[in-house]
Motif scaffolding. Sequence first.
Motif, short mmCIF file in Angstrom:
data_model
loop_
_atom_site.label_atom_id
_atom_site.label_comp_id
_atom_site.label_asym_id
_atom_site.label_seq_id
_atom_site.Cartn_x
_atom_site.Cartn_y
_atom_site.Cartn_z
N ILE A 162 0.83 -1.21 0.00
CA ILE A 162 0.00 0.00 0.00
C ILE A 162 0.86 1.25 0.00
CG2 ILE A 162 -1.66 1.30 1.39
CD1 ILE A 162 -2.83 -1.35 2.31
N ILE A 163 1.92 1.26 0.82
CA ILE A 163 2.81 2.42 0.86
C ILE A 163 3.48 2.64 -0.49
CG2 ILE A 163 4.93 3.31 1.89
CD1 ILE A 163 4.12 1.95 4.49
N PHE A 164 3.89 1.54 -1.14
CA PHE A 164 4.51 1.66 -2.45
C PHE A 164 3.55 2.25 -3.47
CE2 PHE A 164 5.22 -0.26 -6.64
CZ PHE A 164 6.49 0.24 -6.92
N LEU A 165 2.30 1.80 -3.46
CA LEU A 165 1.32 2.35 -4.40
C LEU A 165 1.06 3.82 -4.14
CD1 LEU A 165 -1.25 -0.61 -4.51
CD2 LEU A 165 0.44 0.01 -6.25
N ILE A 166 0.96 4.22 -2.87
CA ILE A 166 0.72 5.64 -2.55
C ILE A 166 1.87 6.50 -3.01
CG2 ILE A 166 0.43 7.26 -0.65
CD1 ILE A 166 -1.11 5.10 0.83
N VAL A 167 3.11 6.07 -2.69
CA VAL A 167 4.29 6.87 -3.07
C VAL A 167 4.43 6.95 -4.58
CG1 VAL A 167 6.80 6.95 -2.97
CG2 VAL A 167 5.49 6.37 -0.92
N SER A 168 4.24 5.84 -5.28
CA SER A 168 4.36 5.87 -6.73
C SER A 168 3.27 6.74 -7.36
CB SER A 168 4.28 4.44 -7.29
OG SER A 168 3.03 3.84 -6.95
N GLY A 169 2.04 6.73 -6.78
CA GLY A 169 0.97 7.58 -7.29
C GLY A 169 1.29 9.05 -7.11
N ARG A 173 1.81 11.79 -10.13
CA ARG A 173 1.01 13.02 -10.19
C ARG A 173 1.90 14.25 -10.28
NH1 ARG A 173 -3.54 13.50 -5.76
NH2 ARG A 173 -4.13 11.60 -6.92
N LYS A 174 2.98 14.26 -9.51
CA LYS A 174 3.91 15.39 -9.60
C LYS A 174 4.53 15.48 -10.99
CE LYS A 174 5.25 15.65 -4.72
NZ LYS A 174 6.38 15.53 -3.77
N LYS A 175 4.83 14.34 -11.57
CA LYS A 175 5.42 14.33 -12.89
C LYS A 175 4.45 14.85 -13.94
CE LYS A 175 7.74 11.23 -16.13
NZ LYS A 175 8.19 9.83 -16.38
N ASN A 176 3.18 14.45 -13.83
CA ASN A 176 2.17 14.91 -14.78
C ASN A 176 1.92 16.42 -14.65
OD1 ASN A 176 1.90 12.29 -15.68
ND2 ASN A 176 0.15 11.84 -14.34
N ASN A 177 1.94 16.96 -13.43
CA ASN A 177 1.74 18.40 -13.22
C ASN A 177 2.94 19.21 -13.69
OD1 ASN A 177 -0.74 17.85 -12.10
ND2 ASN A 177 0.03 17.82 -9.99
N LYS A 178 4.08 18.61 -13.66
CA LYS A 178 5.29 19.32 -14.03
C LYS A 178 5.42 19.49 -15.54
CE LYS A 178 10.27 19.27 -13.15
NZ LYS A 178 11.39 18.53 -12.54
N GLU A 179 4.93 18.55 -16.35
CA GLU A 179 5.07 18.62 -17.80
C GLU A 179 4.30 19.80 -18.41
OE1 GLU A 179 3.97 14.84 -19.22
OE2 GLU A 179 5.87 13.86 -18.68
N PRO A 180 2.99 20.07 -18.05
CA PRO A 180 2.30 21.25 -18.62
C PRO A 180 2.98 22.56 -18.24
CG PRO A 180 0.73 19.72 -17.66
CD PRO A 180 2.07 19.25 -17.26
N ALA A 181 3.51 22.64 -17.01
CA ALA A 181 4.18 23.87 -16.58
C ALA A 181 5.41 24.12 -17.42
CB ALA A 181 4.54 23.77 -15.10
N GLU A 182 6.18 23.08 -17.73
CA GLU A 182 7.37 23.26 -18.56
C GLU A 182 6.98 23.67 -19.97
OE1 GLU A 182 9.38 19.59 -18.33
OE2 GLU A 182 10.24 19.93 -16.32
N THR A 183 5.85 23.13 -20.48
CA THR A 183 5.39 23.50 -21.83
C THR A 183 5.00 24.97 -21.89
OG1 THR A 183 4.60 21.25 -22.14
CG2 THR A 183 3.79 22.92 -23.66
#
Length: 226
Positions: A162-169, A173-183
């Motif tokens: 469960i901890i692994f799934l939470i951390v990976s999620g 999410r941070k990675k997905n939010n970071k890509e539009p900002a860079e664009t």
Amino acid sequence: MQGFLLLAFSLVTTAHAEFCRPDAQNAFKVRLSLKTALGDNAYAWDASEEYLFKAMVAFAMRRYSSQKTTQISNVLLCNVTDRVSFWFVVTDSSKNATTVPRGEVEAAIRMTRNRINNAFLLNDRTMQFLKISSTLSPPTEPSVPIWLVVFGVVFCLIVAGIIFLIVSGIQQRKKNNKEPAETENLEEKCEATVTIENGMPCDMLNLKTGQINGGYAADDERFTPL
């Protein structure tokens, strides 16, 4: 009178020799390893030790049998060797001409084996009753039940998953939010970029629609009416 006593003693000795001999019907062989068990503290095997052994066997027989009639004199030893091995039999106190059946003696020894070993500071390996199986010590129960250990391991694996799934999620999410900002930042930088063409500042040309340079637009209007 003296002749009668000698005759009686010789008869008893002959009967004992008949009962206690190697491979007799109800005889058992014992082998001791005093040096192996006690090292430099090993004691000598003498008549006193033989008397103690007879007493322990008589004790085992009295404890096992419902008839409390076995005496030390009923335990006979023979063929004692310097390397401390000997044979013994137990005679029937109610029938002087017979010995106690082998199965009864074996059961009595097995029931009191630990007491006999402790009396001589030995164990099943250093005090061997040949043809009598060693006593098995009761299995030790673990302080923590096995089912509780298994439950703890499974529970830890579930929590770790469960901890692994939470951390990976969260990282995804941070990675997905970071890509539009860079664009967006890249587009802003492109809009703010200014180039110099023919000594005059101008914006970057739009490759799809293109842009008209105002410096040449006036000349085109001036010569068009021709």
